[in-house]
Design a protein around this motif. Structure first.
Motif, PDB file in Angstrom:
ATOM      1  N   ILE A 183       0.834  -1.202   0.000  1.00  0.00           N
ATOM      2  CA  ILE A 183       0.000   0.000   0.000  1.00  0.00           C
ATOM      3  C   ILE A 183       0.868   1.251   0.000  1.00  0.00           C
ATOM      4  O   ILE A 183       0.556   2.243  -0.669  1.00  0.00           O
ATOM      5  CB  ILE A 183      -0.954  -0.019   1.211  1.00  0.00           C
ATOM      6  CG1 ILE A 183      -1.988  -1.148   1.050  1.00  0.00           C
ATOM      7  CG2 ILE A 183      -1.663   1.327   1.369  1.00  0.00           C
ATOM      8  CD1 ILE A 183      -2.796  -1.434   2.293  1.00  0.00           C
ATOM      9  N   ARG A 184       1.961   1.211   0.746  1.00  0.00           N
ATOM     10  CA  ARG A 184       2.851   2.376   0.800  1.00  0.00           C
ATOM     11  C   ARG A 184       3.387   2.750  -0.578  1.00  0.00           C
ATOM     12  O   ARG A 184       3.731   3.908  -0.825  1.00  0.00           O
ATOM     13  CB  ARG A 184       4.014   2.101   1.762  1.00  0.00           C
ATOM     14  CG  ARG A 184       3.636   2.173   3.231  1.00  0.00           C
ATOM     15  CD  ARG A 184       4.870   2.239   4.097  1.00  0.00           C
ATOM     16  NE  ARG A 184       4.562   2.326   5.515  1.00  0.00           N
ATOM     17  CZ  ARG A 184       4.613   1.311   6.353  1.00  0.00           C
ATOM     18  NH1 ARG A 184       4.964   0.096   5.920  1.00  0.00           N
ATOM     19  NH2 ARG A 184       4.312   1.461   7.619  1.00  0.00           N
ATOM     20  N   LYS A 185       3.471   1.793  -1.475  1.00  0.00           N
ATOM     21  CA  LYS A 185       3.973   2.067  -2.826  1.00  0.00           C
ATOM     22  C   LYS A 185       3.045   2.988  -3.609  1.00  0.00           C
ATOM     23  O   LYS A 185       3.455   3.602  -4.592  1.00  0.00           O
ATOM     24  CB  LYS A 185       4.167   0.757  -3.597  1.00  0.00           C
ATOM     25  CG  LYS A 185       5.239  -0.163  -3.028  1.00  0.00           C
ATOM     26  CD  LYS A 185       5.319  -1.451  -3.820  1.00  0.00           C
ATOM     27  CE  LYS A 185       6.357  -2.394  -3.237  1.00  0.00           C
ATOM     28  NZ  LYS A 185       6.433  -3.678  -3.998  1.00  0.00           N
ATOM     29  N   PHE A 186       1.772   3.077  -3.181  1.00  0.00           N
ATOM     30  CA  PHE A 186       0.781   3.857  -3.916  1.00  0.00           C
ATOM     31  C   PHE A 186       0.551   5.252  -3.356  1.00  0.00           C
ATOM     32  O   PHE A 186      -0.176   6.041  -3.955  1.00  0.00           O
ATOM     33  CB  PHE A 186      -0.565   3.116  -3.916  1.00  0.00           C
ATOM     34  CG  PHE A 186      -0.565   1.804  -4.639  1.00  0.00           C
ATOM     35  CD1 PHE A 186      -0.487   1.735  -6.020  1.00  0.00           C
ATOM     36  CD2 PHE A 186      -0.660   0.609  -3.925  1.00  0.00           C
ATOM     37  CE1 PHE A 186      -0.509   0.525  -6.685  1.00  0.00           C
ATOM     38  CE2 PHE A 186      -0.684  -0.615  -4.577  1.00  0.00           C
ATOM     39  CZ  PHE A 186      -0.605  -0.662  -5.962  1.00  0.00           C
ATOM     40  N   VAL A 187       1.116   5.576  -2.197  1.00  0.00           N
ATOM     41  CA  VAL A 187       0.717   6.799  -1.493  1.00  0.00           C
ATOM     42  C   VAL A 187       1.050   8.078  -2.271  1.00  0.00           C
ATOM     43  O   VAL A 187       0.377   9.103  -2.085  1.00  0.00           O
ATOM     44  CB  VAL A 187       1.324   6.875  -0.071  1.00  0.00           C
ATOM     45  CG1 VAL A 187       0.770   5.772   0.810  1.00  0.00           C
ATOM     46  CG2 VAL A 187       2.836   6.839  -0.121  1.00  0.00           C
ATOM     47  N   ASP A 188       2.050   8.029  -3.123  1.00  0.00           N
ATOM     48  CA  ASP A 188       2.401   9.231  -3.880  1.00  0.00           C
ATOM     49  C   ASP A 188       1.642   9.334  -5.201  1.00  0.00           C
ATOM     50  O   ASP A 188       1.774  10.331  -5.919  1.00  0.00           O
ATOM     51  CB  ASP A 188       3.909   9.255  -4.156  1.00  0.00           C
ATOM     52  CG  ASP A 188       4.722   9.446  -2.884  1.00  0.00           C
ATOM     53  OD1 ASP A 188       4.248  10.167  -1.982  1.00  0.00           O
ATOM     54  OD2 ASP A 188       5.818   8.868  -2.779  1.00  0.00           O
ATOM     55  N   ASP A 189       0.865   8.315  -5.511  1.00  0.00           N
ATOM     56  CA  ASP A 189       0.153   8.284  -6.798  1.00  0.00           C
ATOM     57  C   ASP A 189      -1.329   8.594  -6.676  1.00  0.00           C
ATOM     58  O   ASP A 189      -2.023   8.732  -7.689  1.00  0.00           O
ATOM     59  CB  ASP A 189       0.315   6.907  -7.456  1.00  0.00           C
ATOM     60  CG  ASP A 189       1.765   6.569  -7.745  1.00  0.00           C
ATOM     61  OD1 ASP A 189       2.521   7.489  -8.125  1.00  0.00           O
ATOM     62  OD2 ASP A 189       2.138   5.402  -7.586  1.00  0.00           O
ATOM     63  N   PHE A 190      -1.837   8.687  -5.436  1.00  0.00           N
ATOM     64  CA  PHE A 190      -3.265   8.892  -5.230  1.00  0.00           C
ATOM     65  C   PHE A 190      -3.516   9.968  -4.187  1.00  0.00           C
ATOM     66  O   PHE A 190      -2.654  10.274  -3.366  1.00  0.00           O
ATOM     67  CB  PHE A 190      -3.933   7.581  -4.785  1.00  0.00           C
ATOM     68  CG  PHE A 190      -3.986   6.537  -5.861  1.00  0.00           C
ATOM     69  CD1 PHE A 190      -5.060   6.475  -6.737  1.00  0.00           C
ATOM     70  CD2 PHE A 190      -2.949   5.622  -6.009  1.00  0.00           C
ATOM     71  CE1 PHE A 190      -5.101   5.520  -7.744  1.00  0.00           C
ATOM     72  CE2 PHE A 190      -2.980   4.667  -7.014  1.00  0.00           C
ATOM     73  CZ  PHE A 190      -4.065   4.611  -7.880  1.00  0.00           C
ATOM     74  N   ASP A 191      -4.724  10.523  -4.232  1.00  0.00           N
ATOM     75  CA  ASP A 191      -5.153  11.478  -3.208  1.00  0.00           C
ATOM     76  C   ASP A 191      -5.708  10.758  -1.985  1.00  0.00           C
ATOM     77  O   ASP A 191      -5.529  11.205  -0.858  1.00  0.00           O
ATOM     78  CB  ASP A 191      -6.230  12.408  -3.773  1.00  0.00           C
ATOM     79  CG  ASP A 191      -5.738  13.218  -4.958  1.00  0.00           C
ATOM     80  OD1 ASP A 191      -4.616  13.743  -4.888  1.00  0.00           O
ATOM     81  OD2 ASP A 191      -6.488  13.327  -5.962  1.00  0.00           O
ATOM     82  N   PHE A 192      -6.405   9.628  -2.243  1.00  0.00           N
ATOM     83  CA  PHE A 192      -6.997   8.839  -1.168  1.00  0.00           C
ATOM     84  C   PHE A 192      -6.821   7.354  -1.451  1.00  0.00           C
ATOM     85  O   PHE A 192      -6.876   6.916  -2.601  1.00  0.00           O
ATOM     86  CB  PHE A 192      -8.511   9.133  -1.029  1.00  0.00           C
ATOM     87  CG  PHE A 192      -8.818  10.516  -0.558  1.00  0.00           C
ATOM     88  CD1 PHE A 192      -8.870  10.813   0.792  1.00  0.00           C
ATOM     89  CD2 PHE A 192      -9.051  11.533  -1.477  1.00  0.00           C
ATOM     90  CE1 PHE A 192      -9.147  12.105   1.228  1.00  0.00           C
ATOM     91  CE2 PHE A 192      -9.324  12.819  -1.055  1.00  0.00           C
ATOM     92  CZ  PHE A 192      -9.372  13.112   0.299  1.00  0.00           C
ATOM     93  N   ILE A 193      -6.620   6.602  -0.380  1.00  0.00           N
ATOM     94  CA  ILE A 193      -6.613   5.141  -0.448  1.00  0.00           C
ATOM     95  C   ILE A 193      -7.635   4.654   0.575  1.00  0.00           C
ATOM     96  O   ILE A 193      -7.559   5.002   1.752  1.00  0.00           O
ATOM     97  CB  ILE A 193      -5.220   4.558  -0.134  1.00  0.00           C
ATOM     98  CG1 ILE A 193      -4.202   5.007  -1.191  1.00  0.00           C
ATOM     99  CG2 ILE A 193      -5.278   3.027  -0.067  1.00  0.00           C
ATOM    100  CD1 ILE A 193      -2.766   4.602  -0.888  1.00  0.00           C
ATOM    101  N   VAL A 194      -8.608   3.880   0.105  1.00  0.00           N
ATOM    102  CA  VAL A 194      -9.648   3.334   0.971  1.00  0.00           C
ATOM    103  C   VAL A 194      -9.444   1.830   1.072  1.00  0.00           C
ATOM    104  O   VAL A 194      -9.409   1.137   0.054  1.00  0.00           O
ATOM    105  CB  VAL A 194     -11.058   3.638   0.419  1.00  0.00           C
ATOM    106  CG1 VAL A 194     -12.133   3.059   1.346  1.00  0.00           C
ATOM    107  CG2 VAL A 194     -11.257   5.144   0.253  1.00  0.00           C
ATOM    108  N   ILE A 195      -9.278   1.325   2.295  1.00  0.00           N
ATOM    109  CA  ILE A 195      -8.963  -0.088   2.513  1.00  0.00           C
ATOM    110  C   ILE A 195     -10.177  -0.812   3.069  1.00  0.00           C
ATOM    111  O   ILE A 195     -10.703  -0.451   4.134  1.00  0.00           O
ATOM    112  CB  ILE A 195      -7.776  -0.235   3.488  1.00  0.00           C
ATOM    113  CG1 ILE A 195      -6.561   0.556   2.985  1.00  0.00           C
ATOM    114  CG2 ILE A 195      -7.414  -1.710   3.658  1.00  0.00           C
ATOM    115  CD1 ILE A 195      -5.405   0.581   3.969  1.00  0.00           C
ATOM    116  N   ASP A 196     -10.617  -1.843   2.365  1.00  0.00           N
ATOM    117  CA  ASP A 196     -11.724  -2.693   2.815  1.00  0.00           C
ATOM    118  C   ASP A 196     -11.129  -3.915   3.504  1.00  0.00           C
ATOM    119  O   ASP A 196     -10.439  -4.723   2.877  1.00  0.00           O
ATOM    120  CB  ASP A 196     -12.574  -3.117   1.608  1.00  0.00           C
ATOM    121  CG  ASP A 196     -13.789  -3.930   2.019  1.00  0.00           C
ATOM    122  OD1 ASP A 196     -14.256  -3.757   3.155  1.00  0.00           O
ATOM    123  OD2 ASP A 196     -14.269  -4.741   1.200  1.00  0.00           O
TER     124      ASP A 196
END
Length: 218
Positions: free
Chosen positions: A76-89
């Protein structure tokens, strides 16, 4: 700026985690906030739902199924610079360590509360999990949201009891028990794309507004 991470979790199943996750992620995406929906539940309800979206109307958020990954937080940390929000189900915490891990990298832990007495036990256990995570992640905020609201005495009593919890604040918005949420699930969309579902549109937009306010992202 790195993505704000929202983890949707509960101690038990049946509270509507996937319904909340998909609709929050999709609503953020519909508002032109670049959003990633991460599915950590082996049942893959969110992934199956998003996969139902037709080619001409893709789901308004990206999807990553990491339910079989040993260390999902690292992915998940790999995506933090590519998105405004990450929602985890997340899967139920009683059966998985995924919620504990996800909360350690999250800005908001969101606990859906279903309309049954068992959910009062579940929210207490989820609260313990969230408070423990706050000890390791001081930036983590915790909120509850009433889901599948109905004008039935026992349901009102359950939600009233949850609202009185002084440690976990409950959002003012309640999501109703509406066919539009099921229709959205099977059609791979959010309730915003369900024609005529005005009450559901109002609910999910109000919930996302509250989430943005808590995260300082209005």
């Amino acid at each position: 700026m790195p993505a704000k991470i929202i983890t949707v979790f509960n101690q038990k199943g049946g509270a509507g985690k996937s319904t909340v996750s998909t609709n929050v992620a999709g609503t953020l995406g519909s508002r032109e906030r670049k959003t990633l929906l991460v599915d950590l539940d082996p049942q893959a309800t969110a992934s199956i739902s998003v996969g139902n979206a037709p080619d001409h109307r893709p789901f308004p958020a990206s999807l990553a199924n990491l339910s079989q990954v040993n260390k999902p937080e690292r992915e998940i940390r790999k995506f933090v610079d590519d998105f405004d929000f990450i929602v985890i189900d997340c899967p139920p915490a009683i059966r998985s360590t995924a919620p504990s891990v996800a909360l350690l990298i999250s800005d908001l832990g969101l606990i859906p509360v279903g309309p049954s007495g068992g959910n009062l036990w579940a929210i207490e256990e989820a609260k313990k999990l969230g408070v423990y995570a706050q000890g390791l992640n001081p930036d983590l905020k915790l909120r509850a949201v009433a889901n599948m609201d109905q004008n039935i005495t026992i349901v009102r009593q359950v939600f009233k009891a949850a609202e009185q919890d002084e440690e976990i604040q409950m959002f003012k918005t309640r999501l109703g028990l509406r066919g539009a949420y099921k229709e959205a699930e099977v059609s791979g969309t959010t309730v915003l794309q369900i024609a005529g579902a005005k009450a559901a549109h109002k609910e999910i937009n109000a919930l996302v507004d509250e989430i943005l306010q808590v995260l300082g992202e209005e």
